[in-house]
Design a protein around this motif. Structure first.
Motif, PDB file in Angstrom:
ATOM      1  N   VAL A   1      -5.925  39.344  61.304  1.00  0.00           N
ATOM      2  CA  VAL A   1      -5.182  40.216  62.225  1.00  0.00           C
ATOM      3  C   VAL A   1      -4.247  41.187  61.512  1.00  0.00           C
ATOM      4  CG1 VAL A   1      -5.362  38.597  64.144  1.00  0.00           C
ATOM      5  CG2 VAL A   1      -3.365  38.513  62.643  1.00  0.00           C
ATOM      6  N   CYS A   2      -4.165  41.093  60.201  1.00  0.00           N
ATOM      7  CA  CYS A   2      -3.339  42.024  59.429  1.00  0.00           C
ATOM      8  C   CYS A   2      -4.247  42.864  58.542  1.00  0.00           C
ATOM      9  CB  CYS A   2      -2.330  41.275  58.560  1.00  0.00           C
ATOM     10  SG  CYS A   2      -1.031  40.475  59.511  1.00  0.00           S
ATOM     11  N   ARG A   3      -4.039  44.169  58.572  1.00  0.00           N
ATOM     12  CA  ARG A   3      -4.844  45.046  57.717  1.00  0.00           C
ATOM     13  C   ARG A   3      -4.359  45.002  56.282  1.00  0.00           C
ATOM     14  NH1 ARG A   3      -2.053  49.803  56.834  1.00  0.00           N
ATOM     15  NH2 ARG A   3      -0.418  50.212  58.350  1.00  0.00           N
ATOM     16  N   HIS A   4      -3.095  44.581  56.109  1.00  0.00           N
ATOM     17  CA  HIS A   4      -2.516  44.506  54.772  1.00  0.00           C
ATOM     18  C   HIS A   4      -1.371  43.503  54.809  1.00  0.00           C
ATOM     19  CE1 HIS A   4      -1.719  46.043  50.772  1.00  0.00           C
ATOM     20  NE2 HIS A   4      -0.455  46.220  51.080  1.00  0.00           N
ATOM     21  N   VAL A   5      -1.253  42.702  53.778  1.00  0.00           N
ATOM     22  CA  VAL A   5      -0.114  41.803  53.593  1.00  0.00           C
ATOM     23  C   VAL A   5       0.340  41.999  52.157  1.00  0.00           C
ATOM     24  CG1 VAL A   5       0.708  39.414  53.638  1.00  0.00           C
ATOM     25  CG2 VAL A   5      -1.104  40.122  55.201  1.00  0.00           C
ATOM     26  N   ARG A   6       1.632  42.214  51.972  1.00  0.00           N
ATOM     27  CA  ARG A   6       2.120  42.397  50.606  1.00  0.00           C
ATOM     28  C   ARG A   6       3.413  41.628  50.414  1.00  0.00           C
ATOM     29  NH1 ARG A   6       4.216  48.617  50.904  1.00  0.00           N
ATOM     30  NH2 ARG A   6       6.021  48.178  52.193  1.00  0.00           N
ATOM     31  N   SER A   7       3.651  41.299  49.170  1.00  0.00           N
ATOM     32  CA  SER A   7       4.906  40.653  48.794  1.00  0.00           C
ATOM     33  C   SER A   7       5.529  41.477  47.681  1.00  0.00           C
ATOM     34  CB  SER A   7       4.662  39.212  48.338  1.00  0.00           C
ATOM     35  OG  SER A   7       3.707  39.164  47.293  1.00  0.00           O
ATOM     36  N   LYS A   8       6.855  41.450  47.641  1.00  0.00           N
ATOM     37  CA  LYS A   8       7.558  42.248  46.626  1.00  0.00           C
ATOM     38  C   LYS A   8       8.970  41.719  46.468  1.00  0.00           C
ATOM     39  CE  LYS A   8       8.763  45.567  50.166  1.00  0.00           C
ATOM     40  NZ  LYS A   8       8.672  46.911  50.659  1.00  0.00           N
ATOM     41  N   ASN A   9       9.591  42.138  45.386  1.00  0.00           N
ATOM     42  CA  ASN A   9      11.003  41.813  45.175  1.00  0.00           C
ATOM     43  C   ASN A   9      11.843  42.479  46.240  1.00  0.00           C
ATOM     44  OD1 ASN A   9      10.770  40.317  42.850  1.00  0.00           O
ATOM     45  ND2 ASN A   9      10.965  42.079  41.512  1.00  0.00           N
ATOM     46  N   ALA A  10      12.896  41.785  46.603  1.00  0.00           N
ATOM     47  CA  ALA A  10      13.936  42.380  47.445  1.00  0.00           C
ATOM     48  C   ALA A  10      15.241  42.134  46.691  1.00  0.00           C
ATOM     49  CB  ALA A  10      13.942  41.756  48.823  1.00  0.00           C
ATOM     50  N   GLY A  11      15.262  42.565  45.445  1.00  0.00           N
ATOM     51  CA  GLY A  11      16.371  42.286  44.548  1.00  0.00           C
ATOM     52  C   GLY A  11      16.023  41.083  43.686  1.00  0.00           C
ATOM     53  N   PRO A  12      16.878  40.715  42.757  1.00  0.00           N
ATOM     54  CA  PRO A  12      16.564  39.623  41.830  1.00  0.00           C
ATOM     55  C   PRO A  12      16.624  38.226  42.447  1.00  0.00           C
ATOM     56  CG  PRO A  12      18.757  40.465  41.408  1.00  0.00           C
ATOM     57  CD  PRO A  12      18.134  41.370  42.437  1.00  0.00           C
TER      58      PRO A  12
ATOM     59  N   ASP B   1       5.545  41.533  53.750  1.00  0.00           N
ATOM     60  CA  ASP B   1       5.296  42.476  54.830  1.00  0.00           C
ATOM     61  C   ASP B   1       3.930  42.179  55.431  1.00  0.00           C
ATOM     62  OD1 ASP B   1       7.672  43.911  54.244  1.00  0.00           O
ATOM     63  OD2 ASP B   1       6.618  45.075  52.721  1.00  0.00           O
ATOM     64  N   PHE B   2       3.915  41.987  56.743  1.00  0.00           N
ATOM     65  CA  PHE B   2       2.674  41.754  57.491  1.00  0.00           C
ATOM     66  C   PHE B   2       2.375  43.026  58.282  1.00  0.00           C
ATOM     67  CE2 PHE B   2       4.711  37.658  56.943  1.00  0.00           C
ATOM     68  CZ  PHE B   2       3.672  36.825  56.567  1.00  0.00           C
ATOM     69  N   PHE B   3       1.374  43.785  57.867  1.00  0.00           N
ATOM     70  CA  PHE B   3       0.963  45.004  58.561  1.00  0.00           C
ATOM     71  C   PHE B   3      -0.171  44.631  59.516  1.00  0.00           C
ATOM     72  CE2 PHE B   3       2.834  46.399  54.626  1.00  0.00           C
ATOM     73  CZ  PHE B   3       3.502  47.572  54.945  1.00  0.00           C
ATOM     74  N   PHE B   4       0.149  44.457  60.781  1.00  0.00           N
ATOM     75  CA  PHE B   4      -0.870  44.075  61.757  1.00  0.00           C
ATOM     76  C   PHE B   4      -1.842  45.223  61.975  1.00  0.00           C
ATOM     77  CE2 PHE B   4       2.368  40.952  62.379  1.00  0.00           C
ATOM     78  CZ  PHE B   4       1.657  39.801  62.672  1.00  0.00           C
ATOM     79  N   ASP B   5      -3.075  44.890  62.355  1.00  0.00           N
ATOM     80  CA  ASP B   5      -4.128  45.900  62.443  1.00  0.00           C
ATOM     81  C   ASP B   5      -4.056  46.780  63.684  1.00  0.00           C
ATOM     82  OD1 ASP B   5      -5.067  44.122  64.350  1.00  0.00           O
ATOM     83  OD2 ASP B   5      -6.825  43.514  63.190  1.00  0.00           O
ATOM     84  N   GLY B   6      -3.046  46.616  64.504  1.00  0.00           N
ATOM     85  CA  GLY B   6      -2.872  47.478  65.670  1.00  0.00           C
ATOM     86  C   GLY B   6      -1.835  46.900  66.608  1.00  0.00           C
ATOM     87  N   PRO B   7      -1.486  47.656  67.642  1.00  0.00           N
ATOM     88  CA  PRO B   7      -0.449  47.195  68.567  1.00  0.00           C
ATOM     89  C   PRO B   7      -0.837  45.931  69.338  1.00  0.00           C
ATOM     90  CG  PRO B   7      -1.274  49.377  69.213  1.00  0.00           C
ATOM     91  CD  PRO B   7      -1.929  49.008  67.919  1.00  0.00           C
ATOM     92  N   GLU B   8      -2.139  45.736  69.583  1.00  0.00           N
ATOM     93  CA  GLU B   8      -2.564  44.536  70.314  1.00  0.00           C
ATOM     94  C   GLU B   8      -2.312  43.278  69.475  1.00  0.00           C
ATOM     95  OE1 GLU B   8      -4.762  47.104  69.636  1.00  0.00           O
ATOM     96  OE2 GLU B   8      -4.499  48.134  71.566  1.00  0.00           O
ATOM     97  N   SER B   9      -2.712  43.322  68.212  1.00  0.00           N
ATOM     98  CA  SER B   9      -2.475  42.176  67.324  1.00  0.00           C
ATOM     99  C   SER B   9      -0.981  41.953  67.112  1.00  0.00           C
ATOM    100  CB  SER B   9      -3.166  42.375  65.977  1.00  0.00           C
ATOM    101  OG  SER B   9      -4.560  42.316  66.127  1.00  0.00           O
ATOM    102  N   PHE B  10      -0.248  43.042  66.949  1.00  0.00           N
ATOM    103  CA  PHE B  10       1.198  42.914  66.769  1.00  0.00           C
ATOM    104  C   PHE B  10       1.815  42.235  67.989  1.00  0.00           C
ATOM    105  CE2 PHE B  10       5.556  44.313  67.301  1.00  0.00           C
ATOM    106  CZ  PHE B  10       6.095  44.010  66.060  1.00  0.00           C
ATOM    107  N   ALA B  11       1.472  42.707  69.184  1.00  0.00           N
ATOM    108  CA  ALA B  11       2.036  42.143  70.414  1.00  0.00           C
ATOM    109  C   ALA B  11       1.676  40.669  70.558  1.00  0.00           C
ATOM    110  CB  ALA B  11       1.548  42.932  71.624  1.00  0.00           C
TER     111      ALA B  11
END
Length: 104
Positions: A7-18, A24-34
């Motif tokens: 249901v996510c077109r992209h999932v990424r992880s990253k630093n948010a400081g040390p 970040d969960f980028f859902f594939d559209g408003p239906e999946s997000f809802a």
């Protein structure tokens, strides 16, 4: 049940400081997000179990206009420590791809 990677077109992880990591969960559209953005599965207990984070410190932010959910949690050890295995936290998302989501 739908998995995160379904249901996510992209999932990424990253630093948010040390001291923090953000997923970040980028859902594939408003239906999946809802349907899945408020899933209790993406709660603090998941990040405690998978990453050893203190559930009381896990933060969750939704950005409906972008169909994105951000979850931040404190690192177990500061970035760049002697036992660091993923300095930029770029590989942390992988454990989440097969997590099964309940509709909210």
């Amino acid at each position: 049940m739908a998995r995160v990677k379904d249901v996510c077109r992209h999932v990424r992880s990253k630093n948010a400081g040390p001291f923090w990591v953000t997923i970040d969960f980028f859902f594939d559209g408003p239906e999946s997000f809802a349907r899945y953005a408020d899933s209790p599965v993406l709660g603090p207990e998941l990040f405690a179990r998978l990453f050893g984070a203190d559930p009381a410190l896990v933060k969750r932010f939704a950005a409906p206009s972008l169909n994105v959910v951000k979850v931040s949690y404190p690192r177990a050890a500061p970035q760049g420590g002697m036992v660091e295995r993923d300095m930029h936290a770029g590989q942390q998302y992988v454990r989440l791809l097969d997590v099964e989501l309940d509709a909210a």
